[in-house]
Design a protein around this motif. Sequence first.
Motif, PDB file in Angstrom:
ATOM      1  N   SER A  16     -57.754  54.748 -98.531  1.00  0.00           N
ATOM      2  CA  SER A  16     -56.471  54.059 -98.657  1.00  0.00           C
ATOM      3  C   SER A  16     -55.363  55.084 -98.800  1.00  0.00           C
ATOM      4  N   ILE A  17     -54.164  54.686 -98.403  1.00  0.00           N
ATOM      5  CA  ILE A  17     -52.979  55.543 -98.524  1.00  0.00           C
ATOM      6  C   ILE A  17     -51.857  54.680 -99.083  1.00  0.00           C
ATOM      7  N   LYS A  18     -51.294  55.091-100.208  1.00  0.00           N
ATOM      8  CA  LYS A  18     -50.285  54.293-100.904  1.00  0.00           C
ATOM      9  C   LYS A  18     -48.985  55.068-101.047  1.00  0.00           C
ATOM     10  N   PHE A  19     -47.872  54.387-100.763  1.00  0.00           N
ATOM     11  CA  PHE A  19     -46.544  55.000-100.879  1.00  0.00           C
ATOM     12  C   PHE A  19     -46.040  54.867-102.304  1.00  0.00           C
ATOM     13  N   ASN A  20     -45.596  55.990-102.882  1.00  0.00           N
ATOM     14  CA  ASN A  20     -44.993  55.998-104.214  1.00  0.00           C
ATOM     15  C   ASN A  20     -43.480  56.129-104.038  1.00  0.00           C
ATOM     16  N   THR A  59     -50.161  58.792-101.869  1.00  0.00           N
ATOM     17  CA  THR A  59     -51.431  59.130-102.488  1.00  0.00           C
ATOM     18  C   THR A  59     -52.566  58.667-101.590  1.00  0.00           C
ATOM     19  N   ILE A  60     -53.415  59.615-101.213  1.00  0.00           N
ATOM     20  CA  ILE A  60     -54.598  59.309-100.408  1.00  0.00           C
ATOM     21  C   ILE A  60     -55.775  59.149-101.355  1.00  0.00           C
ATOM     22  N   HIS A  61     -56.485  58.038-101.222  1.00  0.00           N
ATOM     23  CA  HIS A  61     -57.700  57.810-101.999  1.00  0.00           C
ATOM     24  C   HIS A  61     -58.854  57.695-101.016  1.00  0.00           C
ATOM     25  N   HIS A  62     -59.882  58.513-101.239  1.00  0.00           N
ATOM     26  CA  HIS A  62     -61.046  58.518-100.335  1.00  0.00           C
ATOM     27  C   HIS A  62     -62.286  58.417-101.210  1.00  0.00           C
ATOM     28  N   ALA A  63     -63.154  57.419-100.918  1.00  0.00           N
ATOM     29  CA  ALA A  63     -64.285  57.175-101.802  1.00  0.00           C
ATOM     30  C   ALA A  63     -65.559  56.862-101.030  1.00  0.00           C
ATOM     31  N   ASP A  64     -66.677  57.345-101.567  1.00  0.00           N
ATOM     32  CA  ASP A  64     -68.003  56.923-101.118  1.00  0.00           C
ATOM     33  C   ASP A  64     -68.428  55.829-102.087  1.00  0.00           C
ATOM     34  N   LEU A  65     -68.607  54.609-101.591  1.00  0.00           N
ATOM     35  CA  LEU A  65     -68.901  53.458-102.434  1.00  0.00           C
ATOM     36  C   LEU A  65     -70.401  53.207-102.598  1.00  0.00           C
TER      37      LEU A  65
END
Length: 267
Positions: A132-136, A143-149
């Motif tokens: 996900s990529i969220k604008f602040n 903010t880039i969030h990268h996850a192995d679920l």
Amino acid sequence: KSVSRFIVVMVLTSWYVGLAIAFSIKTIRSQDPADGWLGYAVGTNPDGNTDETPITFIEATWINLQEPELKTCFYSPWFGIETSDNLNLIQPVNPWTGNQWEMYNEYFQWKPVHNENSKSHVTYPGDVLYGSIKFNADEYTYTIHHADLTAGHEWSVDTTIPVQQLDNGTYKAYTMTYFVFEKECEECRAYPPDNLVTFYNVSVFWGNEKKSPSWTTSYVEDVCNFRAHAANESTITITWDSTAKGERNNATKNRERLGHMNHFNRP
């Protein structure tokens, strides 16, 4: 003597023409979509976005691909957001490094050239990956969030990237999204035998409003039949043929942008 002068003139003319063509190619390619991109889809604001409303949030999920038969190449499926001038790219990437799958975040800027990568982590075939990529808005950062679920393989990394400002102080606007498979290999069997990567549960918000992107698909390098497909507003697939014969054009490799998605530059 006149013949000699004619030959010299012709040689010099050919050299200058060749140099001009090479310079033109380099100039044209100094932005995204870049050399080395295979199949890709681009999503834009369905309202036209003449006021350059930025993407404020995007997310997608996909399954880590299988290991290739030939383990000598570097490439990656990824998605990201891009500025309206195609010069700034924010992306969670999932590259095959030649001996293993990995995940990390990346920022690439064309002018001036700047490449920034987060810490990386090993992933495995079949892992469920999320980005996900969220604008602040208060900080003008993303903010880039990268996850192995995947159970037993859980890991995540967050990276904050400032929005580049123009000389007049105006902030650039990230107005489009790309879903891409990038980097050429010498043989098609160097790509995963899945022959398909699916980005699903894709959500895109412009100005904090969820919208159905206007999707178009294309490719830069026509190798191994890489093609992107917009299955629907929230699903993008990229397909290829790992059994296809033929070799890539090695000249293309020399034109691919330096630094971008380069695992040797990672911390």
